[in-house]
Write a protein that holds these residues in place. Sequence first.
Motif, short mmCIF file in Angstrom:
data_model
loop_
_atom_site.label_atom_id
_atom_site.label_comp_id
_atom_site.label_asym_id
_atom_site.label_seq_id
_atom_site.Cartn_x
_atom_site.Cartn_y
_atom_site.Cartn_z
N TRP A 294 0.83 -1.26 -0.04
CA TRP A 294 0.11 -0.07 0.10
C TRP A 294 0.88 1.25 0.03
N ASN A 295 2.07 1.22 0.54
CA ASN A 295 2.91 2.29 0.69
C ASN A 295 3.33 2.55 -1.05
N TYR B 188 0.45 4.38 -2.67
CA TYR B 188 0.35 5.58 -2.14
C TYR B 188 1.16 6.40 -2.87
N ARG C 253 -4.95 9.18 -3.31
CA ARG C 253 -4.27 8.79 -2.10
C ARG C 253 -5.23 8.55 -1.01
N ALA D 236 -5.82 4.86 1.10
CA ALA D 236 -5.67 4.93 2.62
C ALA D 236 -6.89 4.19 3.05
#
Length: 174
Positions: free
Chosen positions: A61-62, A65, A74, A78
């Motif tokens: 997920w980073n 993102y 973004r 999240a």
Amino acid sequence: DNLTLWNNYAKGQKYTGYNIGFCKKELIKDMEKIGFNSVYGNIIYENKKQITVLKLIFEKWNKLYEKAKTEKKRVDIAFELIDILNVISLFFKNPHFKDEKEYRIIFINNIGTNFAKQTKICEKNGLFIPYIEYRFLKKVVDCINIGPTLNENIFYTSTLDRKSTRLNSSHLGI
């Protein structure tokens, strides 16, 4: 079918415990047919495995993102991460419970379904536990087990099907 769990949930001489073994594939297929999405698997008890799973999720997920071009994207990423963490947390349990060897099937409401109105609550030991009533089909039952008891006749008389012959122990997985 674990002695520790039998002692926890069916202790005492005034009652006997039973458990129902389900055919996972048939149960999931039937519930998905009525509108539930499912996530299923073995519970993860080991702290190191839990941390590894979380690291992999955060790394993925980073990257998503960092690649996102807009603030809206973004925010969406999240919220997806929050959803994933909520679901995965249902498969983590304290290592002290590892003898349970638990397998879970988590059914998730689809957006737009009306299952939230069907959710009921029961209270057990001061905790409020949400549940949805579900009448399962006979074909999803794999076995019925009786807990350790000195009085086996209780089981046979309580599981007698009035329209057919008595079930024997080999049919019930005991």
